[in-house]
Design an enzyme around this catalytic site. Structure first.
Site, PDB file in Angstrom:
ATOM      1  N   ARG A  70      62.175 -14.008  26.077  1.00 10.60           N
ATOM      2  CA  ARG A  70      62.494 -12.644  26.492  1.00 10.60           C
ATOM      3  C   ARG A  70      62.510 -11.852  25.188  1.00 10.60           C
ATOM      4  O   ARG A  70      63.484 -11.888  24.446  1.00 10.60           O
ATOM      5  CB  ARG A  70      63.862 -12.575  27.163  1.00 10.60           C
ATOM      6  CG  ARG A  70      63.889 -13.194  28.542  1.00 10.60           C
ATOM      7  CD  ARG A  70      65.005 -12.627  29.370  1.00 10.60           C
ATOM      8  NE  ARG A  70      65.196 -13.370  30.612  1.00 10.60           N
ATOM      9  CZ  ARG A  70      64.526 -13.128  31.733  1.00 10.60           C
ATOM     10  NH1 ARG A  70      63.603 -12.192  31.768  1.00 10.60           N
ATOM     11  NH2 ARG A  70      64.771 -13.828  32.823  1.00 10.60           N
ATOM     12  N   ASP A 126      61.831 -14.460  41.751  1.00  8.02           N
ATOM     13  CA  ASP A 126      62.592 -13.436  42.494  1.00  8.02           C
ATOM     14  C   ASP A 126      61.751 -12.726  43.560  1.00  8.02           C
ATOM     15  O   ASP A 126      62.303 -12.051  44.427  1.00  8.02           O
ATOM     16  CB  ASP A 126      63.140 -12.383  41.521  1.00  8.02           C
ATOM     17  CG  ASP A 126      64.187 -12.966  40.599  1.00  8.02           C
ATOM     18  OD1 ASP A 126      64.645 -14.088  40.867  1.00  8.02           O
ATOM     19  OD2 ASP A 126      64.552 -12.303  39.611  1.00  8.02           O
ATOM     20  N   ARG A 170      68.886 -11.929  40.368  1.00  6.81           N
ATOM     21  CA  ARG A 170      69.813 -11.008  39.688  1.00  6.81           C
ATOM     22  C   ARG A 170      69.940  -9.699  40.450  1.00  6.81           C
ATOM     23  O   ARG A 170      71.026  -9.248  40.745  1.00  6.81           O
ATOM     24  CB  ARG A 170      69.317 -10.772  38.264  1.00  6.81           C
ATOM     25  CG  ARG A 170      70.379 -10.333  37.320  1.00  6.81           C
ATOM     26  CD  ARG A 170      69.881 -10.345  35.898  1.00  6.81           C
ATOM     27  NE  ARG A 170      68.418 -10.451  35.805  1.00  6.81           N
ATOM     28  CZ  ARG A 170      67.772 -10.965  34.792  1.00  6.81           C
ATOM     29  NH1 ARG A 170      68.417 -11.442  33.778  1.00  6.81           N
ATOM     30  NH2 ARG A 170      66.452 -11.005  34.775  1.00  6.81           N
ATOM     31  N   GLY A 184      69.378 -22.551  57.849  1.00  3.97           N
ATOM     32  CA  GLY A 184      70.334 -22.459  58.967  1.00  3.97           C
ATOM     33  C   GLY A 184      71.750 -22.154  58.508  1.00  3.97           C
ATOM     34  O   GLY A 184      72.717 -22.710  59.041  1.00  3.97           O
TER      35      GLY A 184
HETATM   36  O1  F6P Z   1      63.708 -13.317  36.887  1.00  6.33           O
HETATM   37  C1  F6P Z   1      63.753 -14.676  37.134  1.00  6.33           C
HETATM   38  C2  F6P Z   1      65.140 -15.218  36.897  1.00  6.33           C
HETATM   39  O2  F6P Z   1      65.125 -16.609  37.086  1.00  6.33           O
HETATM   40  C3  F6P Z   1      66.245 -14.586  37.744  1.00  6.33           C
HETATM   41  O3  F6P Z   1      66.329 -15.088  39.046  1.00  6.33           O
HETATM   42  C4  F6P Z   1      67.458 -14.897  36.912  1.00  6.33           C
HETATM   43  O4  F6P Z   1      68.470 -13.964  37.152  1.00  6.33           O
HETATM   44  C5  F6P Z   1      66.947 -14.782  35.518  1.00  6.33           C
HETATM   45  O5  F6P Z   1      65.552 -14.991  35.564  1.00  6.33           O
HETATM   46  C6  F6P Z   1      67.571 -15.749  34.560  1.00  6.33           C
HETATM   47  O6  F6P Z   1      67.088 -15.479  33.297  1.00  6.33           O
HETATM   48  P1  F6P Z   1      67.304 -16.424  32.042  1.00  6.33           P
HETATM   49  O7  F6P Z   1      66.552 -17.682  32.310  1.00  6.33           O
HETATM   50  O8  F6P Z   1      66.777 -15.679  30.899  1.00  6.33           O
HETATM   51  O9  F6P Z   1      68.767 -16.678  31.969  1.00  6.33           O
END
Ligand code: F6P
Length: 317
Positions: A70, A126, A170, A184
């Site tokens: 990131r 997501d 998120r 279910g």
């Molecule tokens: O966007 C994908 C995702 O897996 C989300 O579901 C989650 O909130 C986020 O990335 C987690 O990010 P990281 O792996 O940087 O903690």
């Protein structure tokens, strides 16, 4: 077009897409380089040559062979300019970005602000990319979570317990809603919807009085912490409640057939449209047909039809 680069986030199906991009490009004599560690690697010029042989044996693997990050540096103009320098100095004629909202926003910046030919491939568990029905990775994530949930149900039923299962998501309840419906489950809590916890507890109490003994409640991580919901239920009703947080197991793992197929098809189509001169668009696949959609549309918040899911989950409880 002589040389393209591919940059990725991680989720199931991404490697299938990389393989498809490399092998499709080679049919047109287009060289492919992989960008290591996402936008950080583009800033640092961390590239590796890819060829049809170097992508063998990856279609069935999770994550991304290119690693990812990131990148905070890419938010800054300085980082973006450095990334553009890498592209120009390495004679890269076009870029394919495989990823979710953040990655596609970066792709749009490169195309729109710096005139770099860029095509996006939607990939995120997501499934929150506007205009795209199903992103790479979402099918595997739902199946992984569902598999875990089925196991949890065995204990919930045997011990007559309430379980709160926290899934990823998120800002988006896609995984939670699909897992709740397919698994279910009795209740689901997602970021897009307000829920009256007092009412939920009353329903559980009422159900319990009439002989119902186990519940599974799915909560999306962006809505609440599973443990907090468990504490509320414990306090209000006094029923034994357990928590399971599924976490990153949902993002990794062997891609389902569906994710491999989407990866193979979209990788192939991304090369096609990029070499034909398209830019600043994202490719997607629906009803056996391919489409493109402007990147700036895909990165707008997605409107998920939460109500119809929720109504059905409640009807089927
Ligand atoms: O966007 C994908 C995702 O897996 C989300 O579901 C989650 O909130 C986020 O990335 C987690 O990010 P990281 O792996 O940087 O903690």
């Amino acid at each position: 077009m002589k040389k393209i680069a591919v940059l990725t986030r991680d989720c199931a199906g991404v490697n299938a897409a990389i393989r498809s991009i490399v092998r499709t490009a080679s049919k047109f004599d287009i060289e492919v380089v992989g960008v290591m560690r996402g936008y950080d690697g583009l800033i640092d010029g961390d590239l590796i040559a890819l060829n049809p042989r170097s992508v063998s044996g990856i279609i069935n693997t999770g994550g991304t062979i290119l690693k990812t990050s990131r990148s905070k540096r890419f938010y800054e103009v300085e980082g973006q300019e450095q990334a553009v320098k890498t592209i120009r100095e390495n004679n890269i004629d076009g870029l394919i970005v495989i990823g979710g909202n953040g990655s596609l926003t970066g792709a749009h910046i490169l195309a729109n602000n710096y005139n770099i030919p860029v095509i996006g491939v939607p990939a995120t568990i997501d499934n929150d990319i506007t205009g795209v029905d199903l992103t790479l990775g979402a099918d595997t994530a739902v199946n992984v979570a569902l598999d875990a949930l089925d196991k949890i149900r065995d204990t919930a039923t045997s011990l007559e317990r309430i379980f709160i299962v926290e899934v990823m998501g998120r800002d988006c309840g896609y995984i939670a809603l699909n897992v709740a419906l397919a698994g279910g489950c009795e209740e689901v809590l997602v970021p897009e919807m307000e829920i009256d916890l007092d009412l939920m507890c009353d329903e559980i109490k009422k159900g319990n009085r009439s002989g119902k003994v186990s519940w599974i409640i799915i909560v999306a991580e962006g809505k609440a912490k599973a443990q907090d919901i468990a504490n509320i239920i414990n306090e209000k009703i006094g029923l034994e409640t357990r928590v399971a947080v599924l976490g990153h197991i949902q993002r990794g793992g062997r891609p389902t057939a569906r994710d491999r197929l989407i990866g193979a098809r979209l990788g192939n189509y991304a090369v096609d449209v990029l070499k034909d001169g398209m830019t600043d668009h994202c490719v997607y696949f629906k009803d056996s047909k391919f489409f493109t959609i402007p990147l700036n549309v895909t990165i707008q918040p997605k409107d998920l039809d939460v109500d119809s899911y929720y109504r059905l989950i409640k009807i089927l409880t």
